[in-house]
Design a protein around this motif. Structure first.
Motif, PDB file in Angstrom:
ATOM      1  N   ILE A  75      -6.550  55.180   0.129  1.00 16.83           N
ATOM      2  CA  ILE A  75      -7.724  55.675   0.855  1.00 16.83           C
ATOM      3  C   ILE A  75      -7.313  56.780   1.825  1.00 16.83           C
ATOM      4  CG2 ILE A  75      -9.507  55.036   2.508  1.00 16.83           C
ATOM      5  CD1 ILE A  75      -9.650  52.312   1.175  1.00 16.83           C
ATOM      6  N   HIS A  76      -6.173  56.597   2.491  1.00 18.01           N
ATOM      7  CA  HIS A  76      -5.681  57.638   3.396  1.00 18.01           C
ATOM      8  C   HIS A  76      -5.395  58.922   2.631  1.00 18.01           C
ATOM      9  CE1 HIS A  76      -3.526  59.516   6.706  1.00 18.01           C
ATOM     10  NE2 HIS A  76      -2.513  59.746   5.884  1.00 18.01           N
ATOM     11  N   TYR A  77      -4.814  58.795   1.447  1.00 20.08           N
ATOM     12  CA  TYR A  77      -4.542  59.987   0.630  1.00 20.08           C
ATOM     13  C   TYR A  77      -5.837  60.676   0.233  1.00 20.08           C
ATOM     14  CZ  TYR A  77      -3.156  62.820  -3.384  1.00 20.08           C
ATOM     15  OH  TYR A  77      -2.972  63.863  -4.274  1.00 20.08           O
ATOM     16  N   MET A  78      -6.868  59.904  -0.098  1.00 23.40           N
ATOM     17  CA  MET A  78      -8.155  60.496  -0.437  1.00 23.40           C
ATOM     18  C   MET A  78      -8.724  61.260   0.764  1.00 23.40           C
ATOM     19  SD  MET A  78      -8.969  59.806  -3.647  1.00 23.40           S
ATOM     20  CE  MET A  78      -7.253  60.215  -3.965  1.00 23.40           C
ATOM     21  N   GLY A  79      -8.530  60.718   1.960  1.00 22.71           N
ATOM     22  CA  GLY A  79      -8.971  61.423   3.162  1.00 22.71           C
ATOM     23  C   GLY A  79      -8.213  62.719   3.377  1.00 22.71           C
ATOM     24  N   VAL A  80      -6.908  62.705   3.090  1.00 21.96           N
ATOM     25  CA  VAL A  80      -6.119  63.934   3.200  1.00 21.96           C
ATOM     26  C   VAL A  80      -6.588  64.969   2.195  1.00 21.96           C
ATOM     27  CG1 VAL A  80      -3.800  64.893   2.916  1.00 21.96           C
ATOM     28  CG2 VAL A  80      -4.111  62.748   4.146  1.00 21.96           C
ATOM     29  N   ARG A  81      -6.910  64.525   0.979  1.00 20.07           N
ATOM     30  CA  ARG A  81      -7.427  65.449  -0.034  1.00 20.07           C
ATOM     31  C   ARG A  81      -8.762  66.052   0.411  1.00 20.07           C
ATOM     32  NH1 ARG A  81      -5.241  68.391  -2.786  1.00 20.07           N
ATOM     33  NH2 ARG A  81      -7.090  68.568  -4.092  1.00 20.07           N
ATOM     34  N   ASP A  82      -9.614  65.242   1.028  1.00 25.33           N
ATOM     35  CA  ASP A  82     -10.887  65.761   1.543  1.00 25.33           C
ATOM     36  C   ASP A  82     -10.649  66.829   2.612  1.00 25.33           C
ATOM     37  OD1 ASP A  82     -12.398  64.095  -0.073  1.00 25.33           O
ATOM     38  OD2 ASP A  82     -12.419  62.478   1.397  1.00 25.33           O
ATOM     39  N   LEU A  83      -9.725  66.549   3.529  1.00 23.80           N
ATOM     40  CA  LEU A  83      -9.416  67.502   4.584  1.00 23.80           C
ATOM     41  C   LEU A  83      -8.863  68.799   4.008  1.00 23.80           C
ATOM     42  CD1 LEU A  83      -9.137  68.157   7.606  1.00 23.80           C
ATOM     43  CD2 LEU A  83      -6.899  67.039   7.564  1.00 23.80           C
ATOM     44  N   TYR A  84      -8.010  68.671   2.994  1.00 20.51           N
ATOM     45  CA  TYR A  84      -7.444  69.860   2.356  1.00 20.51           C
ATOM     46  C   TYR A  84      -8.531  70.704   1.696  1.00 20.51           C
ATOM     47  CZ  TYR A  84      -4.876  72.621  -1.106  1.00 20.51           C
ATOM     48  OH  TYR A  84      -4.402  73.639  -1.889  1.00 20.51           O
ATOM     49  N   GLN A  85      -9.460  70.047   1.021  1.00 20.58           N
ATOM     50  CA  GLN A  85     -10.528  70.789   0.350  1.00 20.58           C
ATOM     51  C   GLN A  85     -11.466  71.446   1.358  1.00 20.58           C
ATOM     52  OE1 GLN A  85     -10.656  71.576  -2.651  1.00 20.58           O
ATOM     53  NE2 GLN A  85      -9.162  70.207  -3.584  1.00 20.58           N
ATOM     54  N   ARG A  86     -11.760  70.756   2.460  1.00 23.98           N
ATOM     55  CA  ARG A  86     -12.614  71.367   3.474  1.00 23.98           C
ATOM     56  C   ARG A  86     -11.935  72.577   4.104  1.00 23.98           C
ATOM     57  NH1 ARG A  86     -13.746  65.902   4.871  1.00 23.98           N
ATOM     58  NH2 ARG A  86     -12.259  66.015   6.618  1.00 23.98           N
ATOM     59  N   THR A  87     -10.620  72.471   4.292  1.00 25.33           N
ATOM     60  CA  THR A  87      -9.885  73.600   4.848  1.00 25.33           C
ATOM     61  C   THR A  87      -9.913  74.792   3.906  1.00 25.33           C
ATOM     62  OG1 THR A  87      -8.422  72.067   6.019  1.00 25.33           O
ATOM     63  CG2 THR A  87      -7.670  74.338   5.793  1.00 25.33           C
ATOM     64  N   ARG A  88      -9.716  74.537   2.631  1.00 34.00           N
ATOM     65  CA  ARG A  88      -9.767  75.617   1.646  1.00 34.00           C
ATOM     66  C   ARG A  88     -11.154  76.243   1.588  1.00 34.00           C
ATOM     67  NH1 ARG A  88      -7.693  74.480  -4.193  1.00 34.00           N
ATOM     68  NH2 ARG A  88      -8.476  76.603  -4.298  1.00 34.00           N
ATOM     69  N   THR A  89     -12.174  75.381   1.657  1.00 37.72           N
ATOM     70  CA  THR A  89     -13.532  75.898   1.594  1.00 37.72           C
ATOM     71  C   THR A  89     -13.856  76.771   2.804  1.00 37.72           C
ATOM     72  OG1 THR A  89     -14.243  73.937   0.365  1.00 37.72           O
ATOM     73  CG2 THR A  89     -15.956  75.236   1.434  1.00 37.72           C
ATOM     74  N   SER A  90     -13.420  76.330   3.986  1.00 34.89           N
ATOM     75  CA  SER A  90     -13.723  77.091   5.203  1.00 34.89           C
ATOM     76  C   SER A  90     -12.960  78.410   5.255  1.00 34.89           C
ATOM     77  CB  SER A  90     -13.385  76.256   6.434  1.00 34.89           C
ATOM     78  OG  SER A  90     -12.004  75.937   6.463  1.00 34.89           O
ATOM     79  N   THR A  91     -11.764  78.449   4.674  1.00 40.38           N
ATOM     80  CA  THR A  91     -10.972  79.685   4.708  1.00 40.38           C
ATOM     81  C   THR A  91     -11.349  80.654   3.608  1.00 40.38           C
ATOM     82  OG1 THR A  91      -9.236  78.576   3.424  1.00 40.38           O
ATOM     83  CG2 THR A  91      -9.009  78.598   5.830  1.00 40.38           C
ATOM     84  N   SER A  92     -11.767  80.114   2.436  1.00 37.64           N
ATOM     85  CA  SER A  92     -12.104  80.994   1.312  1.00 37.64           C
ATOM     86  C   SER A  92     -13.575  81.374   1.291  1.00 37.64           C
ATOM     87  CB  SER A  92     -11.725  80.319  -0.011  1.00 37.64           C
ATOM     88  OG  SER A  92     -12.475  79.132  -0.200  1.00 37.64           O
ATOM     89  N   GLY A  93     -14.410  80.518   1.902  1.00 42.02           N
ATOM     90  CA  GLY A  93     -15.829  80.808   1.938  1.00 42.02           C
ATOM     91  C   GLY A  93     -16.593  80.362   0.717  1.00 42.02           C
ATOM     92  N   SER A  94     -15.895  79.711  -0.219  1.00 41.36           N
ATOM     93  CA  SER A  94     -16.563  79.221  -1.428  1.00 41.36           C
ATOM     94  C   SER A  94     -16.005  77.858  -1.756  1.00 41.36           C
ATOM     95  CB  SER A  94     -16.349  80.168  -2.608  1.00 41.36           C
ATOM     96  OG  SER A  94     -14.973  80.334  -2.869  1.00 41.36           O
ATOM     97  N   SER A  95     -16.841  76.959  -2.262  1.00 34.28           N
ATOM     98  CA  SER A  95     -16.408  75.606  -2.593  1.00 34.28           C
ATOM     99  C   SER A  95     -15.578  75.630  -3.859  1.00 34.28           C
ATOM    100  CB  SER A  95     -17.625  74.692  -2.782  1.00 34.28           C
ATOM    101  OG  SER A  95     -18.446  75.186  -3.810  1.00 34.28           O
ATOM    102  N   SER A  96     -14.611  74.729  -3.930  1.00 33.44           N
ATOM    103  CA  SER A  96     -13.741  74.656  -5.096  1.00 33.44           C
ATOM    104  C   SER A  96     -14.413  73.898  -6.226  1.00 33.44           C
ATOM    105  CB  SER A  96     -12.424  73.975  -4.725  1.00 33.44           C
ATOM    106  OG  SER A  96     -12.693  72.683  -4.244  1.00 33.44           O
ATOM    107  N   SER A  97     -13.885  74.073  -7.443  1.00 34.27           N
ATOM    108  CA  SER A  97     -14.503  73.476  -8.620  1.00 34.27           C
ATOM    109  C   SER A  97     -14.389  71.957  -8.611  1.00 34.27           C
ATOM    110  CB  SER A  97     -13.845  74.021  -9.893  1.00 34.27           C
ATOM    111  OG  SER A  97     -12.452  73.753  -9.890  1.00 34.27           O
ATOM    112  N   ASP A  98     -13.259  71.435  -8.095  1.00 34.28           N
ATOM    113  CA  ASP A  98     -13.112  69.985  -8.131  1.00 34.28           C
ATOM    114  C   ASP A  98     -14.040  69.298  -7.136  1.00 34.28           C
ATOM    115  OD1 ASP A  98     -11.753  71.078  -6.066  1.00 34.28           O
ATOM    116  OD2 ASP A  98      -9.988  69.809  -6.210  1.00 34.28           O
ATOM    117  N   ILE A  99     -14.396  69.963  -6.026  1.00 34.52           N
ATOM    118  CA  ILE A  99     -15.402  69.401  -5.122  1.00 34.52           C
ATOM    119  C   ILE A  99     -16.757  69.351  -5.821  1.00 34.52           C
ATOM    120  CG2 ILE A  99     -16.783  69.984  -3.091  1.00 34.52           C
ATOM    121  CD1 ILE A  99     -14.374  68.554  -2.300  1.00 34.52           C
ATOM    122  N   GLN A 100     -17.074  70.393  -6.581  1.00 31.41           N
ATOM    123  CA  GLN A 100     -18.329  70.403  -7.310  1.00 31.41           C
ATOM    124  C   GLN A 100     -18.346  69.308  -8.369  1.00 31.41           C
ATOM    125  OE1 GLN A 100     -18.606  74.379  -8.804  1.00 31.41           O
ATOM    126  NE2 GLN A 100     -19.112  75.274  -6.820  1.00 31.41           N
TER     127      GLN A 100
END
Length: 308
Positions: A75-100
């Motif tokens: 569960i902690h790893y899943m939370g880290v993955r969520d944080l990583y994806q949010r960081t990528r989304t905020s820096t790139s300005g577009s949501s990633s395919s795996d989040i979709q």
């Protein structure tokens, strides 16, 4: 198709020497593949009980329901993955395919960690999983690993520590490119069995944790063979005259040794051997209860999972 090179890096990251033996990594790879195949089989049976045609994250969690500490790590790893994806989304300005993909699987915008917590809440009748949501359970295995690795890295030069950090980033799915991992896991059935991106992320983490546990057990076997009373004694860095550069150092026995930049092993360490891995797994699957001589012999692999 092989992950021997990646497993060698993982072994070093978990406490083995600088250049782990490829034959040892091959033995660990066979153990991990066997365990992940069995784990996926149990998850498939759970999905069939739910009336589903493919394995979902709920089935992974259901198989692991009896081990709260490993559930907490996942569960902690899943939370880290969520944080990583949010960081990528905020820096790139577009949501990633795996989040979709994850959102479409869950029916809306929902995080990986929240998806796991929602399922655990549906099967939690006594409140036993509530501490997992805040990662409040004390994990002695994780603490021991951190203490051991801290002792191992104390005297590393900057270059060696950089190399060690690269080894710590190794996994079965670098940057979560799961195609190779899926083909390795499923073999000839890779085109027939459908596994979502989230399920493959979870299986990747469980395979990684399996390597960690095998290395932990093998280090205990090595400790017993050398007669050390402390598991950390073999990781203590000898007194170095110049810890920032490959140099001559005083070993614990008092002899002088010279370590160059191309040494095959870490200071004071011997590589884990295949025989030590096999002995570690034999001990883990052995029936050591007082009534073992009177119990019916059963397949140990069918009763105990390293990953769950």
């Amino acid at each position: 198709m092989s992950f021997v090179t990646d497993i060698q890096l993982m072994m070093h990251g978990f406490g083995d020497c600088r250049r782990p033996l490829p034959e040892t990594a091959a033995v660990i790879e066979s153990i991990v593949h066997q365990q992940m195949t069995l784990f996926l089989q149990l998850a498939t049976e759970a999905s069939e009980l739910r009336g589903m045609k493919c394995v979902g994250p709920e089935d992974i969690l259901f198989v692991m329901r009896r081990d709260p500490l490993k559930l907490q790590r996942l569960i902690h790893y899943m939370g880290v993955r969520d944080l990583y994806q949010r960081t990528r989304t905020s820096t790139s300005g577009s949501s990633s395919s795996d989040i979709q993909d994850l959102a479409s699987e869950a029916g809306g915008e929902i995080s990986r960690k929240k998806l796991c917590i929602n399922f655990l809440q549906t099967i939690d009748q006594t409140g036993q999983y509530e501490p997992l949501y805040s990662s409040s359970l004390y994990d002695p295995v994780k603490a021991e690993r951190a203490f051991r690795l801290d002792a191992m890295t104390q005297g590393m030069s900057c270059q060696r520590y950089k190399e060690y950090c690269e080894a710590r980033k190794a996994s079965f799915c670098p940057r979560l490119r799961v195609n190779k991992f899926r083909d390795w896991l499923l073999g000839e059935e890779s085109s027939e069995v459908k596994l979502s991106q989230l399920v493959l992320e979870m299986l990747n983490r469980l395979a990684y944790e399996t390597v960690a546990q095998v290395v932990d057990l093998a280090l205990l076997v090595k400790r017993d063979a050398t007669g050390h009373t402390s598991d950390l004694s073999r990781f203590r860095t000898p007194t170095a005259f110049n810890p920032d550069y490959p140099c001559v150092f005083i070993n614990q026995s008092g002899s002088l040794q010279e370590i160059g930049s191309g040494d095959d092993c870490s200071i004071g360490m011997d590589p884990i051997t295949p025989s030590e891995v096999r002995e570690a797994v034999r001990r883990y699957w052995a029936n050591n209860s007082p009534l073992a001589p009177f119990s019916k012999i059963r397949s140990p692999i069918a009763t105990r999972l390293l990953a769950g």
